[in-house]
Write a protein that holds these residues in place. Structure first.
Motif: not given
Length: 333
Positions: A188-213
């Motif tokens: 990673p470019d950056v590693t974040v220690a869990g103890r430093r995170v004040i809050r985390v919120t997660t929004r799930w984002a389903p999208k088509p899983a393309y296998d060819r472009a």
């Protein structure tokens, strides 16, 4: 553990005058080229006007802006001013820069086309995405500013443009520097220690899983590139992309990778955490487009940083609080 005192200031660049800021927020959206600023000031308007260049400094990090909005609020309780600003690169976009129409009549690398847009402006460009030959006559555009034209060139090869925080420099990077499937095993470019995170919120984002472009150029100079995920059959192709700048396999590969690597179920996790002083690794500013590993209490996970916001706020007693909010794109496998 390092001990530091939060710092925040807003300065007029022309003479270094400190402006009486009670709060400063600087931010950049995940897909944006420019940083933005909002600052609350005590007092009147004599120190700033439209177009004034200001520098925001928060915990040793600096950003430069062109003042683009001024809101003046008066009441019986006093007067306050809120100013908004855009990165210096705003001068390469409307309304500061004039849109023009161009037909490119010579062979050039994509990077050279981008650099030509900055000629005589004092700006330079750090080109970090795919580079390829564009034959004479393959590309033309109408009514684009320099920033618009450069963004279009980078986009053709699967890249995007970001403005440097304080210098007269644009940076182009691949939209996805690597395959998200390998983020968890990459350094990673950056590693974040869990103890430093004040809050985390997660929004799930389903999208088509393309296998060819499938991507292709538009003129006789164009090429056709078909990319299929390793081990897949191409049964779920993405919509075809046609771009006149896809004149080389390298451009087509970059664009196809961006299409495939952006597809599939994912999530955006928003982290709020303190911002340490510049020079400290633990709590350093997380820049856009960095691979971030979060050592969460539920287990480590990795993602790509996008939108970033840094806020400094003084309370009525003058106590300063500084924190950063970072959107991290994740993949669900």
């Amino acid at each position: 553990m390092a001990i530091y005192r939060p710092e925040m200031g807003l300065y007029r660049v022309s003479d270094g005058l400190e402006l009486p800021a009670t709060s400063i927020t600087v931010s950049i959206d995940g897909e944006a080229a420019m940083w933005q600023m909002r600052a609350d000031l005590r007092g009147g308007l004599s120190e700033v006007e439209y177009g004034t260049e200001v520098e925001a400094r928060i915990n040793g990090y600096s950003w430069r802006f062109v003042v683009s909005t001024i809101d003046d609020d008066r009441s019986n309780d006093g007067r306050s001013v809120t100013i908004g600003g855009l990165s210096l690169s705003a001068r390469l976009a409307a309304p500061y820069a004039t849109a023009r129409s161009v037909v490119v009549g010579m062979d050039a690398l994509a990077q050279q086309l981008a650099a030509a847009e900055l000629e005589f402006t004092g700006w330079d460009i750090d080109w970090r995405c795919a580079d390829w030959w564009v034959p004479a006559g393959a590309w033309s555009y109408q009514d684009l500013t320099p920033l618009g034209a450069i963004s279009q060139i980078a986009r053709a090869g699967g890249g995007r443009v970001r403005a440097d925080r304080s210098r007269l420099r644009l940076v182009t990077t691949p939209r996805y520097p690597s395959d998200p499937a390998g983020w968890s095993s990459s350094t990673p470019d950056v590693t974040v220690a869990g103890r430093r995170v004040i809050r985390v919120t997660t929004r799930w984002a389903p999208k088509p899983a393309y296998d060819r472009a499938v991507v292709m150029g538009r003129t006789g100079h164009g090429v056709l590139v078909v990319a299929t995920r390793s081990g897949a059959y191409g049964a779920n192709p993405a919509p075809e992309v046609v771009d006149p700048l896809i004149t080389d396999v390298d451009a087509g590969r970059g664009r196809a990778q961006e299409i495939l690597w952006s597809s599939g179920d994912g999530a955006i996790s928003t982290l709020r955490l303190p911002l340490a002083a510049a020079g400290l690794v633990d709590g350093a500013l997380i820049e856009p487009d960095q691979l971030v590993r979060v050592m969460d209490t539920t287990g480590p996970w990795s993602g790509l940083s996008g939108g970033v916001q840094v806020t400094g706020q003084r309370d009525r007693d003058g106590k300063l609080t500084v924190y950063q909010t970072v959107e991290v794109e994740r993949r669900v496998h």
